[in-house]
Design an enzyme around this catalytic site. Sequence first.
Site, PDB file in Angstrom:
ATOM      1  N   GLY A 180       0.804  -1.212   0.000  1.00 56.11           N
ATOM      2  CA  GLY A 180       0.000   0.000   0.000  1.00 56.11           C
ATOM      3  C   GLY A 180       0.839   1.265   0.000  1.00 56.11           C
ATOM      4  N   ASP A 181       2.156   1.120   0.006  1.00 57.72           N
ATOM      5  CA  ASP A 181       3.010   2.306   0.059  1.00 57.72           C
ATOM      6  C   ASP A 181       4.295   2.004  -0.707  1.00 57.72           C
ATOM      7  OD1 ASP A 181       4.103   4.763   0.793  1.00 57.72           O
ATOM      8  OD2 ASP A 181       3.353   4.670   2.836  1.00 57.72           O
TER       9      ASP A 181
END
Length: 378
Positions: free
Chosen positions: A258-259
């Site tokens: 997610g990052d």
Amino acid sequence: MNPCPKFSNVIEVILTVLLVGLQGVRIGECRVATRLDDLEYPAISCRKHSAVLTDFGGVGDGKTSNTKAFHCAISNLSHYASDGGALLVVPPGKWLTGSFNLTSHFTLFLQNEATILASQDESEWPALPVLPSYGRGRDAPDGRFSSLIFGTNLTDVVITGYNGTIDGQGSYWWDKFHKGELKLTRPYMIEIMFSDHIQISNLTLINSPSWFVHPIYSSDIIIQGLTILAPVDSPNTDGIDPDSCSNTRIEDCYIVSGDDCVAVKSGWDDYGIKFGMPSQHIIIRRLEYNVTYSARLEGIDNDPFTGICISNVTIHSGEKKLQWNCTDIEGVSSNVYPKPCELLPQKEEKIACPYPDDKVPIESVQLKTCSFESVSYF
Ligand SMILES: *[C@@H]1O[C@H](CO)[C@@H](O)[C@H](O)[C@H]1NC(C)=O
Ligand SMILES: *[C@@H]1O[C@H](CO)[C@@H](O)[C@H](O)[C@H]1NC(C)=O
Ligand SMILES: *[C@@H]1O[C@H](CO)[C@@H](O)[C@H](O)[C@H]1NC(C)=O
Ligand SMILES: *[C@@H]1O[C@H](CO)[C@@H](O)[C@H](O)[C@H]1NC(C)=O
Ligand SMILES: *[C@@H]1O[C@H](CO)[C@@H](O)[C@H](O)[C@H]1NC(C)=O
Ligand SMILES: *[C@@H]1O[C@H](CO)[C@@H](O)[C@H](O)[C@H]1NC(C)=O
Ligand SMILES: *[C@@H]1O[C@H](CO)[C@@H](O)[C@H](O)[C@H]1NC(C)=O
Ligand SMILES: *[C@@H]1O[C@H](CO)[C@@H](O)[C@H](O)[C@H]1NC(C)=O
């Protein structure tokens, strides 16, 4: 924590089971470890001793907490540090656990179909002081939860397996983060601090509460063969973040998160500058990125990042129109697709980046072929 009970060896367990069996008691739930053939695996150091989590009361049913079993196993095996080191086998099964600490001259080995499941019970996660190069916790100022697998002031530690899995069960923490309910910073999955000679390899890591792999203030690190998976909308689930680390090699990993996939760090803003321990001599290669655009390169207003050179890179990314978004940087590029931003003008094909001539020592480290007796149940 209660003192660790002494566990009898496998033969005694078998005898007990037989005796109980003779007394006519149902023993359908009872599972006994059997040792099978030797398994081979590559590592920076092999170990003279080995034990299995079940030797220390471990139960792989996905429900029973194994925090104490990990603690007892590792504290028992730490006695072999000066006698050839030790390996702890996590056999097939689902092993629920809170945070536990590693020791030196130690290998944690997850067999195929072994899954370590991170507990969602906060009492299983001790609090640690904030990192000196961060000055405060990231999610909450006052402190942070220890990572699931934590080690500090260690040497010669291996976390590996036949593609066994560590499942951070992060949704509990992501929800608390989104609701602003965290009193301490979320745990990472694996954090190794003030340590050297570290290997993390051949594992599948899923759904970390926050960053997955965080080596900090450490050196001589090999990270390879990791499959790292978290939903693309999960908060701060960075894959691998070498932080104030040196002589580090990260290779052959597949990361969807997610990052950031890999983010090289040296602490956090002013706190990092004050702490003054840079990351350096890091090789990152053969990674698979699942990205939507090529790059965002953002320097500092009136203090641009200079000397950037990107060569021989082909990025397979999404269809976004703006592939390169560059501000406050200077540099060149050569043989890069898609075409970089104007702040990185293309030089002729033959001009490669002026790589430093000094070899990063970790590049020439060869892994040894080690082996141990694998385990199954009957
Ligand atoms: C470690 O465990 C073994 C058996 O599994 C036992 O014989 C030994 O006494 C334990 N050592 C320590 C230091 O607890
Ligand atoms: C791990 O070690 C740190 C100190 O180095 C300690 O604060 C923490 O409580 C330990 N964690 C566990 C689970 O024992
Ligand atoms: C670990 O090493 C750091 C840096 O050398 C030191 O400041 C710290 O006191 C050490 N911690 C322990 C528990 O030995
Ligand atoms: C490891 O397991 C993951 C998830 O099951 C899988 O996607 C990956 O291909 C496996 N890697 C290897 C080397 O077997
Ligand atoms: C570990 O992964 C590497 C790739 O990084 C692969 O070459 C090797 O065969 C794997 N070893 C085991 C024991 O799975
Ligand atoms: C990689 O990300 C793209 C979009 O960012 C998404 O469509 C794709 O499903 C992702 N792949 C995996 C394996 O999650
Ligand atoms: C480009 O990057 C800047 C900061 O560096 C950011 O503010 C801007 O939103 C980005 N533009 C796009 C289209 O992503
Ligand atoms: C880039 O590729 C060219 C042509 O294959 C090769 O000569 C050059 O050494 C490469 N540069 C780097 C830095 O790898």
